[in-house]
Motif scaffolding. Structure first.
Motif, PDB file in Angstrom:
ATOM      1  N   VAL A   1     -13.268  26.654   6.387  1.00  0.00           N
ATOM      2  CA  VAL A   1     -14.196  25.912   7.127  1.00  0.00           C
ATOM      3  C   VAL A   1     -14.993  27.168   7.987  1.00  0.00           C
ATOM      4  N   VAL A   2     -16.289  27.384   7.835  1.00  0.00           N
ATOM      5  CA  VAL A   2     -16.652  28.362   8.712  1.00  0.00           C
ATOM      6  C   VAL A   2     -17.761  27.769   9.645  1.00  0.00           C
ATOM      7  N   GLU A   3     -17.449  27.986  10.683  1.00  0.00           N
ATOM      8  CA  GLU A   3     -18.251  27.403  11.858  1.00  0.00           C
ATOM      9  C   GLU A   3     -19.238  28.647  12.288  1.00  0.00           C
ATOM     10  N   ALA A   4     -20.701  28.270  12.339  1.00  0.00           N
ATOM     11  CA  ALA A   4     -21.478  29.305  12.846  1.00  0.00           C
ATOM     12  C   ALA A   4     -22.645  28.628  13.517  1.00  0.00           C
ATOM     13  N   GLY A   5     -23.349  29.520  13.868  1.00  0.00           N
ATOM     14  CA  GLY A   5     -24.572  29.298  14.691  1.00  0.00           C
ATOM     15  C   GLY A   5     -25.966  28.953  13.915  1.00  0.00           C
ATOM     16  N   ASP A   6     -26.988  28.946  14.836  1.00  0.00           N
ATOM     17  CA  ASP A   6     -28.349  28.636  13.893  1.00  0.00           C
ATOM     18  C   ASP A   6     -28.702  29.803  12.979  1.00  0.00           C
ATOM     19  N   LEU A   7     -28.433  29.956  11.778  1.00  0.00           N
ATOM     20  CA  LEU A   7     -28.653  30.665  10.835  1.00  0.00           C
ATOM     21  C   LEU A   7     -29.923  30.731  10.271  1.00  0.00           C
ATOM     22  N   ALA A   8     -30.605  32.105  10.289  1.00  0.00           N
ATOM     23  CA  ALA A   8     -31.852  31.943   9.507  1.00  0.00           C
ATOM     24  C   ALA A   8     -31.765  31.983   8.130  1.00  0.00           C
ATOM     25  N   LYS A   9     -32.815  31.374   7.433  1.00  0.00           N
ATOM     26  CA  LYS A   9     -32.639  31.403   5.762  1.00  0.00           C
ATOM     27  C   LYS A   9     -32.366  32.581   5.375  1.00  0.00           C
ATOM     28  N   SER A  10     -32.607  33.640   5.852  1.00  0.00           N
ATOM     29  CA  SER A  10     -32.069  34.929   5.145  1.00  0.00           C
ATOM     30  C   SER A  10     -30.860  35.616   5.576  1.00  0.00           C
ATOM     31  N   ALA A  11     -30.061  34.900   6.443  1.00  0.00           N
ATOM     32  CA  ALA A  11     -28.887  35.224   7.207  1.00  0.00           C
ATOM     33  C   ALA A  11     -27.984  35.478   6.065  1.00  0.00           C
ATOM     34  N   PRO A  12     -26.981  36.663   5.954  1.00  0.00           N
ATOM     35  CA  PRO A  12     -26.230  36.856   4.911  1.00  0.00           C
ATOM     36  C   PRO A  12     -25.096  35.713   4.714  1.00  0.00           C
ATOM     37  N   LEU A  13     -24.890  35.116   5.602  1.00  0.00           N
ATOM     38  CA  LEU A  13     -23.561  34.077   5.354  1.00  0.00           C
ATOM     39  C   LEU A  13     -24.185  32.938   4.932  1.00  0.00           C
ATOM     40  N   ARG A  14     -25.345  32.544   5.284  1.00  0.00           N
ATOM     41  CA  ARG A  14     -26.067  31.293   4.798  1.00  0.00           C
ATOM     42  C   ARG A  14     -26.283  31.621   3.061  1.00  0.00           C
ATOM     43  N   THR A  15     -27.062  32.722   3.097  1.00  0.00           N
ATOM     44  CA  THR A  15     -27.487  32.957   1.565  1.00  0.00           C
ATOM     45  C   THR A  15     -26.210  33.077   0.510  1.00  0.00           C
ATOM     46  N   LEU A  16     -25.248  33.841   1.108  1.00  0.00           N
ATOM     47  CA  LEU A  16     -23.927  33.747   0.174  1.00  0.00           C
ATOM     48  C   LEU A  16     -23.547  32.385  -0.353  1.00  0.00           C
ATOM     49  N   CYS A  17     -23.385  31.339   0.924  1.00  0.00           N
ATOM     50  CA  CYS A  17     -22.969  30.102   0.396  1.00  0.00           C
ATOM     51  C   CYS A  17     -23.793  29.202  -0.106  1.00  0.00           C
ATOM     52  N   GLU A  18     -25.103  29.449   0.054  1.00  0.00           N
ATOM     53  CA  GLU A  18     -26.159  28.365  -0.563  1.00  0.00           C
ATOM     54  C   GLU A  18     -25.976  28.978  -2.130  1.00  0.00           C
ATOM     55  N   LYS A  19     -25.632  30.120  -2.574  1.00  0.00           N
ATOM     56  CA  LYS A  19     -25.963  30.744  -3.735  1.00  0.00           C
ATOM     57  C   LYS A  19     -24.619  30.256  -4.801  1.00  0.00           C
TER      58      LYS A  19
END
Length: 343
Positions: A113-131
């Motif tokens: 479980v990765v707790e993160a802040g307000d990530l932009a749509k292009s943030a590496p962590l967000r794009t990685l998990c969304e894909k």
């Protein structure tokens, strides 16, 4: 894509993520809600959340320095067997490569479980998990009426309580946009009502504070609705109690900014509709804030914001007596302008 819609998250949490999901990213601007959901996901996967071998917490910055650490932790078998949770706390450095490595590894019997802040749509962590088909990305925004009602019912049920519908509506209107602050208020109410079977309106009014408000609400509301005599009276009282003038002006500035954002967002709406969308506004203040929204235009509010910003700066550079003179004069000027706009 495995980005989850905000409205579907509570249902997903109740039924649990699919077994093939190895990583769950929880992110968004509501830090209280992010923390609460990450905690819930991490703890629900293990038998004993207090067992440090079953629930492992790692800082994100540690993973940025040691990319393989996350895979090692997730692949480790607990001392007494059983499932394990790896809870990654927020970091200031990029640790997406460590999460990427975990998604590519063969991991069984562990949930990350990765707790993160307000990530932009292009943030590496967000794009990685969304894909990734082996990850979920859960956005956390300020609670709306439906999720607040669910939070109230669920939290009170945990304490063996139910709540009357009218009391729930009033409580929801009094809660702010931060999940942790809302939970604190609901838990305080549950403690107060211990021994009862149902929470009523009297209990809510006796216990729950205006999360988004302050002791300065009477002074600020008087200024923005144009009641100069009340401004003078309340200012003298707060000054006698030792209140810092910059604190009073700071509260007025935050209120002006909220009025401005509400007016801009509610363009074309009536003041009553705008008040209905004001999350965290105490029900007792609805009428007077509605009057303020009807009286102040966005242009006038921008001018009020500028006046307050200049006064805050002047207070910080002045001796106490002169600072109080700056503060009281500014609040009275706002009250005079509000009175001029009456009707």
């Amino acid at each position: 894509m495995t980005a989850v819609k905000a409205g579907d998250i509570e249902a997903l949490l109740r039924r649990g993520p699919a077994s093939q999901v190895a990583v769950i990213l929880v992110y968004g601007p509501d830090t209280g809600l992010v923390f609460e959901r990450a905690k819930r996901l991490a703890e629900s996967f293990v038998t004993d959340p207090s067992d440090p071998f079953a629930l492992v917490k790692i800082e994100g910055d540690v993973l940025a320095s040691d990319v393989g650490r996350l895979v090692d932790e997730a692949s480790t078998v607990g001392l007494f067997g059983g499932q394990r949770s790896i809870w990654v706390r927020p970091g200031s450095r990029n640790y997406a490569p460590a999460v990427d490595a975990a998604l590519k590894a063969e991991i069984a019997g562990a949930r990350i479980v990765v707790e993160a802040g307000d990530l932009a749509k292009s943030a590496p962590l967000r794009t990685l998990c969304e894909k990734s088909t082996r990850a979920l990305a859960l956005p956390c925004y300020a609670d709306d009426e439906r999720t607040l009602a669910d939070l109230i019912d669920r939290t009170l049920q945990d304490s063996g309580l139910r709540i009357a519908r009218e009391a729930r509506d009033v409580l929801a209107m009094s809660l702010g946009g931060d999940r942790r602050a809302s939970l604190s208020e609901i838990e305080k109410l549950a403690l107060y009502a211990q021994g009862q079977s149902e929470v009523g309106l009297d209990d809510v009014e006796a216990v729950v504070s205006d999360v988004a408000g302050s002791v300065l609400n009477t002074l600020i509301d008087a200024a923005f609705v144009g009641r100069s005599e009340e401004v003078e009276r309340d200012y003298r009282r707060f000054r006698h109690e030792g209140m810092d003038p910059s604190v009073m002006l700071g509260s007025a500035l935050r209120h002006a900014l909220t009025l401005l954002s509400t007016r801009v967002a509610g363009e074309g709406q009536s003041p009553s509709m705008m008040v209905g969308n004001w999350r965290g506004l105490h029900f007792r203040r609805k009428t007077i804030v509605e009057a303020q929204l009807g009286r102040w235009s966005p242009v006038a509010l921008r001018h009020a914001v500028q006046l307050l910003q200049e006064a805050v700066l002047a207070c910080r550079r002045s001796q106490p007596d002169l600072a109080h003179a700056h503060a009281s004069a500014t609040l009275l000027r706002i009250a005079t302008e509000a009175a001029r706009r009456r009707g």
